[in-house]
Design a protein around this motif. Sequence first.
Motif, PDB file in Angstrom:
ATOM      1  N   ARG A 156      26.375 -49.033  -1.439  1.00 50.66           N
ATOM      2  CA  ARG A 156      25.932 -49.730  -2.653  1.00 50.66           C
ATOM      3  C   ARG A 156      25.153 -48.782  -3.553  1.00 50.66           C
ATOM      4  N   LEU A 157      24.890 -49.231  -4.765  1.00 48.54           N
ATOM      5  CA  LEU A 157      24.008 -48.513  -5.680  1.00 48.54           C
ATOM      6  C   LEU A 157      22.659 -48.298  -5.012  1.00 48.54           C
ATOM      7  N   ASP A 158      22.108 -47.074  -5.135  1.00 43.50           N
ATOM      8  CA  ASP A 158      20.843 -46.777  -4.473  1.00 43.50           C
ATOM      9  C   ASP A 158      19.698 -47.585  -5.085  1.00 43.50           C
ATOM     10  N   LEU A 159      18.648 -47.788  -4.293  1.00 44.74           N
ATOM     11  CA  LEU A 159      17.549 -48.667  -4.690  1.00 44.74           C
ATOM     12  C   LEU A 159      16.824 -48.157  -5.928  1.00 44.74           C
ATOM     13  N   ASP A 160      16.673 -46.822  -6.069  1.00 45.75           N
ATOM     14  CA  ASP A 160      15.943 -46.285  -7.208  1.00 45.75           C
ATOM     15  C   ASP A 160      16.687 -46.571  -8.513  1.00 45.75           C
ATOM     16  N   SER A 161      18.010 -46.333  -8.527  1.00 50.20           N
ATOM     17  CA  SER A 161      18.797 -46.638  -9.725  1.00 50.20           C
ATOM     18  C   SER A 161      18.774 -48.130 -10.027  1.00 50.20           C
ATOM     19  N   ASP A 162      18.864 -48.943  -8.993  1.00 53.95           N
ATOM     20  CA  ASP A 162      18.849 -50.393  -9.193  1.00 53.95           C
ATOM     21  C   ASP A 162      17.508 -50.847  -9.760  1.00 53.95           C
ATOM     22  N   ARG A 163      16.410 -50.248  -9.269  1.00 59.67           N
ATOM     23  CA  ARG A 163      15.088 -50.595  -9.794  1.00 59.67           C
ATOM     24  C   ARG A 163      14.953 -50.192 -11.255  1.00 59.67           C
ATOM     25  N   TYR A 181      21.092 -41.111 -12.214  1.00 60.54           N
ATOM     26  CA  TYR A 181      20.909 -42.545 -12.473  1.00 60.54           C
ATOM     27  C   TYR A 181      22.259 -43.244 -12.539  1.00 60.54           C
ATOM     28  N   LEU A 182      22.402 -44.298 -11.742  1.00 65.63           N
ATOM     29  CA  LEU A 182      23.625 -45.106 -11.617  1.00 65.63           C
ATOM     30  C   LEU A 182      24.771 -44.349 -10.945  1.00 65.63           C
ATOM     31  N   LEU A 183      24.512 -43.144 -10.444  1.00 60.60           N
ATOM     32  CA  LEU A 183      25.555 -42.379  -9.767  1.00 60.60           C
ATOM     33  C   LEU A 183      25.171 -42.030  -8.332  1.00 60.60           C
ATOM     34  N   ASP A 184      24.115 -42.658  -7.815  1.00 63.73           N
ATOM     35  CA  ASP A 184      23.695 -42.446  -6.437  1.00 63.73           C
ATOM     36  C   ASP A 184      23.933 -43.717  -5.632  1.00 63.73           C
ATOM     37  N   VAL A 185      24.157 -43.548  -4.336  1.00 63.41           N
ATOM     38  CA  VAL A 185      24.380 -44.690  -3.455  1.00 63.41           C
ATOM     39  C   VAL A 185      23.405 -44.632  -2.290  1.00 63.41           C
ATOM     40  N   ASP A 186      23.291 -45.767  -1.564  1.00 63.41           N
ATOM     41  CA  ASP A 186      22.387 -45.781  -0.419  1.00 63.41           C
ATOM     42  C   ASP A 186      22.976 -45.041   0.780  1.00 63.41           C
ATOM     43  N   LYS A 187      24.325 -44.929   0.837  1.00 56.67           N
ATOM     44  CA  LYS A 187      24.954 -44.187   1.927  1.00 56.67           C
ATOM     45  C   LYS A 187      26.261 -43.589   1.410  1.00 56.67           C
ATOM     46  N   LYS A 249      30.618 -58.395 -14.060  1.00 56.17           N
ATOM     47  CA  LYS A 249      29.392 -58.086 -14.801  1.00 56.17           C
ATOM     48  C   LYS A 249      28.662 -56.856 -14.276  1.00 56.17           C
ATOM     49  N   ASP A 250      28.795 -56.538 -13.000  1.00 52.36           N
ATOM     50  CA  ASP A 250      28.125 -55.352 -12.442  1.00 52.36           C
ATOM     51  C   ASP A 250      29.099 -54.208 -12.201  1.00 52.36           C
ATOM     52  N   HIS A 251      30.178 -54.174 -12.962  1.00 52.55           N
ATOM     53  CA  HIS A 251      31.180 -53.105 -12.831  1.00 52.55           C
ATOM     54  C   HIS A 251      30.547 -51.721 -12.954  1.00 52.55           C
ATOM     55  N   GLY A 252      29.572 -51.583 -13.839  1.00 51.54           N
ATOM     56  CA  GLY A 252      28.953 -50.273 -14.073  1.00 51.54           C
ATOM     57  C   GLY A 252      27.968 -49.860 -13.002  1.00 51.54           C
ATOM     58  N   PHE A 253      27.801 -50.698 -11.970  1.00 54.23           N
ATOM     59  CA  PHE A 253      26.773 -50.427 -10.963  1.00 54.23           C
ATOM     60  C   PHE A 253      27.366 -50.308  -9.562  1.00 54.23           C
ATOM     61  N   MET A 254      28.596 -49.785  -9.467  1.00 58.61           N
ATOM     62  CA  MET A 254      29.177 -49.528  -8.137  1.00 58.61           C
ATOM     63  C   MET A 254      29.705 -48.102  -8.077  1.00 58.61           C
ATOM     64  N   PRO A 255      28.778 -47.136  -7.996  1.00 55.14           N
ATOM     65  CA  PRO A 255      29.169 -45.722  -7.969  1.00 55.14           C
ATOM     66  C   PRO A 255      29.789 -45.326  -6.636  1.00 55.14           C
ATOM     67  N   ILE A 256      30.337 -44.110  -6.622  1.00 57.05           N
ATOM     68  CA  ILE A 256      30.958 -43.524  -5.432  1.00 57.05           C
ATOM     69  C   ILE A 256      30.335 -42.150  -5.229  1.00 57.05           C
ATOM     70  N   VAL A 257      29.941 -41.850  -4.017  1.00 57.73           N
ATOM     71  CA  VAL A 257      29.428 -40.514  -3.689  1.00 57.73           C
ATOM     72  C   VAL A 257      30.170 -40.017  -2.451  1.00 57.73           C
ATOM     73  N   VAL A 258      30.822 -38.869  -2.593  1.00 55.55           N
ATOM     74  CA  VAL A 258      31.508 -38.214  -1.481  1.00 55.55           C
ATOM     75  C   VAL A 258      30.749 -36.935  -1.148  1.00 55.55           C
ATOM     76  N   LYS A 259      30.335 -36.804   0.094  1.00 55.46           N
ATOM     77  CA  LYS A 259      29.666 -35.585   0.550  1.00 55.46           C
ATOM     78  C   LYS A 259      30.636 -34.814   1.434  1.00 55.46           C
ATOM     79  N   ALA A 260      31.085 -33.656   0.963  1.00 51.65           N
ATOM     80  CA  ALA A 260      32.026 -32.829   1.727  1.00 51.65           C
ATOM     81  C   ALA A 260      31.244 -31.792   2.524  1.00 51.65           C
ATOM     82  N   VAL A 261      31.542 -31.720   3.816  1.00 52.48           N
ATOM     83  CA  VAL A 261      30.835 -30.798   4.710  1.00 52.48           C
ATOM     84  C   VAL A 261      31.864 -30.027   5.530  1.00 52.48           C
TER      85      VAL A 261
END
Length: 294
Positions: A156-163, A181-187, A249-261
């Motif tokens: 989901r959208l990270d708590l800081d961006s949501d706040r 902002y709006l591009l971070d997720v909780d996991k 209505k919350d389309h703009g608040f569902m970012p994606i984060v891929v961490k490649a390792v």
Amino acid sequence: MKAAGKGVLRAAALAALGMAGLAGAANPERFQLNMTTGATDMAAEVHSLHMLIFGICVVIGIIVFGAMIIAMIRFRKSKGAVAAKWSHNTTAEIIWTVVPILILVGMAVPATKTLFKFDDVTGAEMTVKVTGYQWMWRYEILNYKGESTPVNFVSRLDLDSDRIRQLGSGENPTLDANPNYLLDVDKALVLPTNTKIRFVITADDVIHAWWVPALGWKQDAVPGFVNEAWTEINEPGVYRGQCAELCGKDHGFMPIVVKAVPPSEFQTYLAAETAARDEAARTAQAAAPAPSKG
């Protein structure tokens, strides 16, 4: 010997900086005017194809507008130009019909080859299921090199961006302190580099679209359907994206984060996820009420 050692260290440092630069260049930046080269070979191929077709369009534009400007300046009425009386020229009509067709075919051939490559998910070493919800993503790593994995979570959208968004981005002084902002997720979704990864993408409620620009493609997530895509990430890094289909209505608040390792680090990640799953199962079992003897 010392000089040689320093030279090796300097070369290694420059290489590391270069890799970091490549990873950073894969993500879009503010006021960016062109596509990125991406983090995969397919993304780079799309970028090259884009530049080829853009170059062709520029040449056509120069020829067409150049001819118009020359005609307006050299053959204007004030200079005594008189319009031609003919109304039909077979040769000219054949030329302006055949040439555009050849140009279109010339652009379609490489584009079609690229599309066929995108469609080829054979030989994948890993399968990831992506499910879109209003307004979050569920990720399930179904298998990795033939083995099932414990990875199954909601992002989901990270708590800081949501706040910040709830306070009002125009009024919040901490906005500049959050560049993602709006591009971070909780996991984040953790993936290995140099591994062909197959995605199966669907949705639970409405149509979404899973889009990470650095990967070079986006794929619709449609309820009741499973779409496929694949990627093979070249460089470690964090690559961000968003839902690309208006989904509510919350389309703009569902970012994606891929961490490649690197693959070795990914194996460590899987081991940690397995340990966490087993610990949660033991805790749940210990907390369960004992069966009655009556």
